[in-house]
Design a protein around this motif. Structure first.
Motif, PDB file in Angstrom:
ATOM      1  N   LEU A 206       0.849  -1.188   0.000  1.00 53.56           N
ATOM      2  CA  LEU A 206       0.000   0.000   0.000  1.00 53.56           C
ATOM      3  C   LEU A 206       0.889   1.245   0.000  1.00 53.56           C
ATOM      4  N   ASP A 207       0.678   2.146  -0.956  1.00 54.15           N
ATOM      5  CA  ASP A 207       1.599   3.285  -1.078  1.00 54.15           C
ATOM      6  C   ASP A 207       1.393   4.346  -0.006  1.00 54.15           C
ATOM      7  N   ASP A 208       0.161   4.543   0.451  1.00 53.60           N
ATOM      8  CA  ASP A 208      -0.151   5.592   1.420  1.00 53.60           C
ATOM      9  C   ASP A 208      -0.937   4.980   2.573  1.00 53.60           C
ATOM     10  N   LEU A 209      -0.288   4.811   3.714  1.00 54.19           N
ATOM     11  CA  LEU A 209      -0.959   4.153   4.837  1.00 54.19           C
ATOM     12  C   LEU A 209      -2.127   4.974   5.367  1.00 54.19           C
ATOM     13  N   ASP A 210      -2.052   6.293   5.249  1.00 50.83           N
ATOM     14  CA  ASP A 210      -3.161   7.106   5.747  1.00 50.83           C
ATOM     15  C   ASP A 210      -4.450   6.881   4.960  1.00 50.83           C
ATOM     16  N   ALA A 211      -4.333   6.281   3.767  1.00 49.05           N
ATOM     17  CA  ALA A 211      -5.523   6.063   2.933  1.00 49.05           C
ATOM     18  C   ALA A 211      -6.435   4.989   3.515  1.00 49.05           C
ATOM     19  N   VAL A 212      -5.886   4.087   4.304  1.00 47.37           N
ATOM     20  CA  VAL A 212      -6.682   2.993   4.876  1.00 47.37           C
ATOM     21  C   VAL A 212      -6.314   2.849   6.350  1.00 47.37           C
ATOM     22  N   PRO A 213      -7.177   3.266   7.271  1.00 46.05           N
ATOM     23  CA  PRO A 213      -6.865   3.091   8.693  1.00 46.05           C
ATOM     24  C   PRO A 213      -6.728   1.597   9.034  1.00 46.05           C
ATOM     25  N   THR A 214      -5.684   1.263   9.759  1.00 43.59           N
ATOM     26  CA  THR A 214      -5.511  -0.117  10.221  1.00 43.59           C
ATOM     27  C   THR A 214      -5.559  -0.094  11.749  1.00 43.59           C
ATOM     28  N   THR A 215      -6.749  -0.361  12.256  1.00 49.02           N
ATOM     29  CA  THR A 215      -7.002  -0.279  13.690  1.00 49.02           C
ATOM     30  C   THR A 215      -7.914  -1.424  14.102  1.00 49.02           C
ATOM     31  N   THR A 216      -8.097  -1.556  15.383  1.00 47.10           N
ATOM     32  CA  THR A 216      -9.069  -2.511  15.904  1.00 47.10           C
ATOM     33  C   THR A 216     -10.473  -2.099  15.463  1.00 47.10           C
ATOM     34  N   GLY A 217     -11.215  -3.042  14.916  1.00 44.91           N
ATOM     35  CA  GLY A 217     -12.605  -2.784  14.550  1.00 44.91           C
ATOM     36  C   GLY A 217     -13.580  -3.358  15.543  1.00 44.91           C
ATOM     37  N   ILE A 218     -13.122  -4.398  16.262  1.00 38.60           N
ATOM     38  CA  ILE A 218     -13.959  -5.035  17.278  1.00 38.60           C
ATOM     39  C   ILE A 218     -13.117  -5.155  18.541  1.00 38.60           C
ATOM     40  N   ILE A 219     -13.532  -4.484  19.592  1.00 41.80           N
ATOM     41  CA  ILE A 219     -12.822  -4.518  20.872  1.00 41.80           C
ATOM     42  C   ILE A 219     -13.373  -5.654  21.709  1.00 41.80           C
ATOM     43  N   SER A 220     -12.476  -6.447  22.298  1.00 41.02           N
ATOM     44  CA  SER A 220     -12.924  -7.592  23.088  1.00 41.02           C
ATOM     45  C   SER A 220     -12.079  -7.737  24.357  1.00 41.02           C
ATOM     46  N   PRO A 221     -12.724  -7.974  25.490  1.00 36.80           N
ATOM     47  CA  PRO A 221     -11.972  -8.225  26.727  1.00 36.80           C
ATOM     48  C   PRO A 221     -11.299  -9.593  26.721  1.00 36.80           C
ATOM     49  N   ARG A 222     -11.625 -10.419  25.729  1.00 34.28           N
ATOM     50  CA  ARG A 222     -11.066 -11.770  25.658  1.00 34.28           C
ATOM     51  C   ARG A 222      -9.893 -11.858  24.689  1.00 34.28           C
ATOM     52  N   ALA A 223      -9.546 -10.758  24.053  1.00 30.68           N
ATOM     53  CA  ALA A 223      -8.381 -10.732  23.169  1.00 30.68           C
ATOM     54  C   ALA A 223      -7.105 -10.733  24.004  1.00 30.68           C
ATOM     55  N   GLU A 224      -5.970 -11.098  23.381  1.00 22.41           N
ATOM     56  CA  GLU A 224      -4.704 -11.063  24.099  1.00 22.41           C
ATOM     57  C   GLU A 224      -4.417  -9.669  24.625  1.00 22.41           C
ATOM     58  N   PHE A 225      -4.674  -8.648  23.806  1.00 20.92           N
ATOM     59  CA  PHE A 225      -4.601  -7.272  24.277  1.00 20.92           C
ATOM     60  C   PHE A 225      -6.013  -6.885  24.704  1.00 20.92           C
ATOM     61  N   ALA A 226      -6.351  -7.263  25.923  1.00 17.54           N
ATOM     62  CA  ALA A 226      -7.731  -7.208  26.385  1.00 17.54           C
ATOM     63  C   ALA A 226      -8.271  -5.781  26.384  1.00 17.54           C
ATOM     64  N   SER A 227      -9.433  -5.611  25.769  1.00 15.74           N
ATOM     65  CA  SER A 227     -10.165  -4.340  25.737  1.00 15.74           C
ATOM     66  C   SER A 227      -9.316  -3.187  25.212  1.00 15.74           C
ATOM     67  N   ALA A 228      -8.346  -3.497  24.353  1.00 15.10           N
ATOM     68  CA  ALA A 228      -7.465  -2.460  23.805  1.00 15.10           C
ATOM     69  C   ALA A 228      -7.863  -2.120  22.381  1.00 15.10           C
ATOM     70  N   PHE A 229      -7.666  -0.860  22.029  1.00 19.08           N
ATOM     71  CA  PHE A 229      -7.844  -0.385  20.666  1.00 19.08           C
ATOM     72  C   PHE A 229      -6.453  -0.238  20.068  1.00 19.08           C
ATOM     73  N   LEU A 230      -6.125  -1.098  19.100  1.00 16.36           N
ATOM     74  CA  LEU A 230      -4.789  -1.127  18.523  1.00 16.36           C
ATOM     75  C   LEU A 230      -4.728  -0.240  17.279  1.00 16.36           C
ATOM     76  N   ILE A 231      -3.602   0.455  17.133  1.00 12.34           N
ATOM     77  CA  ILE A 231      -3.375   1.329  15.978  1.00 12.34           C
ATOM     78  C   ILE A 231      -2.019   0.985  15.378  1.00 12.34           C
ATOM     79  N   GLU A 232      -1.994   0.699  14.088  1.00 14.41           N
ATOM     80  CA  GLU A 232      -0.733   0.478  13.393  1.00 14.41           C
ATOM     81  C   GLU A 232      -0.088   1.828  13.113  1.00 14.41           C
ATOM     82  N   THR A 233       1.184   1.999  13.538  1.00 17.53           N
ATOM     83  CA  THR A 233       1.875   3.273  13.349  1.00 17.53           C
ATOM     84  C   THR A 233       2.665   3.327  12.043  1.00 17.53           C
ATOM     85  N   GLY A 234       2.987   2.168  11.477  1.00 18.94           N
ATOM     86  CA  GLY A 234       3.761   2.147  10.239  1.00 18.94           C
ATOM     87  C   GLY A 234       4.053   0.734   9.804  1.00 18.94           C
TER      88      GLY A 234
END
Length: 520
Positions: A206-234
Motif C-alpha cells: 500500500l503506497d499511502d498508509l493514511d488512505a486505509v486506517p488499520t485499527t481494531t474494529g472489534i474490541i474484546s476483553p477476551r483478546a490477548e490485548f484485552a479491551s485495547a484499541f490497537l493502531i498500526e503506526t507504520g
C-alpha cells in the motif's frame, strides 16, 4: 473454563458498527489460531472491515479451535463466530496467516469444517480457498496444494478488484470457477498454482498508509490485548537486521502521519481507554513521543510493542509510565559482538543500559529482554556472553528486575540469512539450557526459553515447498516429534532444511515490491 460463542459475542464492541451485508456472497475469514490471538491481529481486523464494507458480502470470522455452543456440545463441526455457520457452507474461505506453525492446524480445521484439504479434492460445491498474510507472503509454496489462490503482500490495494471478481463469477459453476481463477492471475499479487502465469508474482504494498486506517474494529476483553484499541503506526523498518522478515516483506518503510494516528486514537477512546501502538519500529516514528503524550492528555492509557533502545526517550517513557506501564521491553538479540555482526544487530551494551536507566529513574523497573541462539557460527561462548551481559546490567542499575526470553533463530526467506545453515535442535537446546542455568546461578533474572525443536519445525515450514503438504496432513496437531516423524515418513530429512540452501528457492515465486494505491 470453556468460552461459549454467545458469551464472546455479547462482550464485543463494534467500533464501526456490525456487518450489514446481504450475504449474496458468504466469506469465512479463517484465522488458524484461537480467538484471543486472532482478535489481537490487525490483519484479521482490517480484512474483516474491508470485506464487510461491500454490501453484497457477509464476512464472518472462524477461529481454530472454534468456540463452543451451550446447546451443541457434541457437535464438533467448525463454525463461524457470528452465525454458527459451518465452514463448508461458505462460498469463499479467506485464510490470513501470520505464523507458519499455524499451518499445522489447517488439516484439522478443514476436516472439522467439512472441507476437503487439497484444492484437487474440492469440487464446485466446496468453498473457494484463498490464503494470504505475512507467512504466505514469505513463502506461499507449502500451501500451494491447499489454496486455490495465494496472495502475496498487503491486501488493501486489491480488495475491491478481488470482490468484483468474486461477485462476477459463480464459484459453484465449474466454468465460472475456472474463469474466476484465470482472472485472479491478472490482479497483481495473486498466485494461482494450477495455472500458468508470469512469475515471479510481485509483492504488493500500500503506497499511502493514511488512505486505509488499520485499527481494531472489534474490541474484546477476551483478546490477548484485552479491551485495547490497537493502531498500526507504520510498516517496514529502517534498521538492517539480517534475520528480520518484517524489514523485507514490509519494505519500503512507510509511516502513518501523527494526525491520522491521533484521529484513530480519539475514535478508539470513545469505547475504551486502552490504546496500543503497534508496528515493527514504533519507537522509530519521528513523532512517537508527541503521539504518546497526546494520547495520555486525551485521557488514554498507551502501550507499545517492543522498543528499540536507541529510540527510547524521556518523553516517550513518561507517557508510558503515566499510562501505568511498568515494563520496558527491548530486544538486544545477542551479547556476542561476532554474532551481532552475523545478525546485523549492532546494539551495544551502553545503549541498552542508558535506556534501562531512563526507565528505572521513572520507576519502570521491570525489564524484559529478548535474545536469540542457534546463530550460524556460534559456540557455547555466545550463551556465556549473555549471562555476563545481564549480570552487568543488574549490577550497574539498582532495583531492576530482569526477565530474559530466549529462543532459536529461524532463518527467514528474503533475508540475508535465507540460505544459511543453522545448528540442529539438540545443539541449540543444549545452549539454551546452558543459558538458563547460568542466568539462574549468576543473576536474579527470570528465564523463559522456547523449544528448539519447534523452531526447527518452523524452519522446515518456512523453507519448504509443495512436498510438505502430506507432512502437514500426517503430522496434524501433534507436537514437534509428530512433525519430525511425519517428515521422516515422507522420506524428507530435517538436515536438508537446516543445512545451507543451494540452487533455486521455493520462494523465488515472490518478486519485487510493487506499491499500489487503493482503487475505489
Amino acid at each position: 473454563m470453556p468460552e461459549y460463542r454467545r458469551d464472546v459475542l455479547a462482550d464485543e464492541i463494534y467500533v464501526h458498527g456490525p456487518p450489514a451485508g446481504s450475504g449474496r456472497l458468504r466469506v469465512a475469514l479463517l484465522y488458524p489460531s484461537d480467538y484471543a490471538v486472532g482478535m489481537s491481529n490487525l490483519a484479521l481486523q482490517g480484512l474483516y472491515r474491508l470485506l464487510n464494507a461491500h454490501g453484497d458480502i457477509l464476512c464472518e470470522r472462524v477461529f481454530y479451535p472454534g468456540l463452543r455452543e451451550r446447546d451443541r456440545k457434541r457437535d464438533d463441526t467448525l463454525r463461524s463466530l457470528e452465525h454458527a455457520t459451518a465452514l463448508g457452507a461458505f462460498d469463499v474461505i479467506a485464510i490470513t496467516s501470520s505464523f507458519e506453525l499455524d499451518w499445522l492446524k489447517l488439516p484439522a480445521a478443514f476436516q472439522r469444517g467439512g472441507v476437503p484439504l487439497l484444492a484437487a479434492e474440492r469440487t464446485r460445491f466446496a468453498p473457494l480457498v484463498i490464503a494470504g498474510g505475512p507467512a504466505v507472503t514469505a513463502n506461499p509454496m507449502p500451501l500451494a496444494q491447499i489454496a486455490d489462490a495465494l496472495f502475496i503482500g498487503e491486501a488493501e490495494p486489491i480488495v475491491d478488484a478481488l470482490v468484483h471478481e468474486l461477485l462476477s463469477h459463480d464459484p459453484g459453476s465449474d466454468s465460472e470457477r475456472e474463469a474466476l481463477l484465470e482472472n485472479l492471475t491478472q490482479i497483481p499479487g495473486f498466485l494461482v498454482p494450477t495455472l500458468e502465469q508470469s512469475l515471479p508474482v510481485p509483492r504488493i504494498a500500500l503506497d499511502d498508509l493514511d488512505a486505509v486506517p488499520t485499527t481494531t474494529g472489534i474490541i474484546s476483553p477476551r483478546a490477548e490485548f484485552a479491551s485495547a484499541f490497537l493502531i498500526e503506526t507504520g510498516r517496514g523498518c529502517p534498521r538492517r537486521c539480517r534475520f528480520c522478515l518484517a524489514r523485507q516483506i514490509y519494505h519500503p518503510v512507510r509511516r502513518r502521519s501523527a494526525e491520522s494516528i491521533l484521529a484513530a486514537a480519539r475514535r478508539g477512546l470513545e469505547h475504551t481507554d486502552r490504546i496500543g501502538l503497534v508496528g515493527a519500529a514504533v519507537a522509530d516514528h519521528p513523532q512517537i513521543a508527541q503521539i504518546t503524550t497526546q494520547i495520555v492528555q486525551y485521557g488514554g492509557r498507551v502501550t507499545t510493542s517492543a522498543l528499540r533502545a536507541e529510540g527510547v526517550s524521556q518523553e516517550l517513557l513518561e507517557a508510558l509510565v503515566a499510562s501505568g506501564q511498568q515494563t520496558i521491553t527491548l530486544a538486544p538479540e545477542t551479547a556476542d559482538e561476532r554474532m551481532a555482526e552475523v545478525l546485523g544487530k549492532r546494539l551495544d551494551f551502553d545503549t541498552v543500559r542508558e535506556a534501562v536507566e531512563l526507565a528505572a529513574a521513572l520507576d519502570m523497573t521491570d525489564v524484559r529482554l529478548y535474545f536469540i541462539l542457534g546463530i550460524p557460527g556460534e559456540d557455547d561462548d555466545t550463551a556465556d556472553a549473555i549471562i555476563a551481559w545481564v549480570g552487568a546490567l543488574e549490577r550497574e542499575i539498582a532495583g531492576i528486575h530482569v526477565t530474559v526470553n530466549a529462543g532459536a533463530l529461524v532463518p527467514k526467506p528474503h533475508t540475508p540469512l535465507e540460505r544459511a545453515a543453522v545448528p540442529d535442535p539438540a545443539t541449540v537446546d543444549r545452549r539454551l539450557k546452558r543459558l538458563r542455568r547460568g542466568l539462574r546461578k549468576h543473576t536474579r533474572a527470570d528465564v523463559h526459553i522456547s523449544s528448539a525443536r519447534w523452531s526447527a519445525v518452523q524452519t522446515v515450514l518456512t523453507r519448504g515447498d509443495e512436498e510438505l503438504t502430506p507432512v502437514l496432513r500426517r503430522a496434524g496437531e501433534g507436537g514437534p516429534g509428530d512433525f519430525l516423524r511425519a517428515l521422516d515418513a515422507e522420506a524428507l530429512a530435517l538436515s536438508d532444511y537446516l543445512g545451507e540452501q543451494t540452487g533455486d528457492l521455493p520462494w523465488d515465486v515472490v518478486g519485487e515490491c510493487r506499491e499500489m494505491a487503493v482503487n475505489r
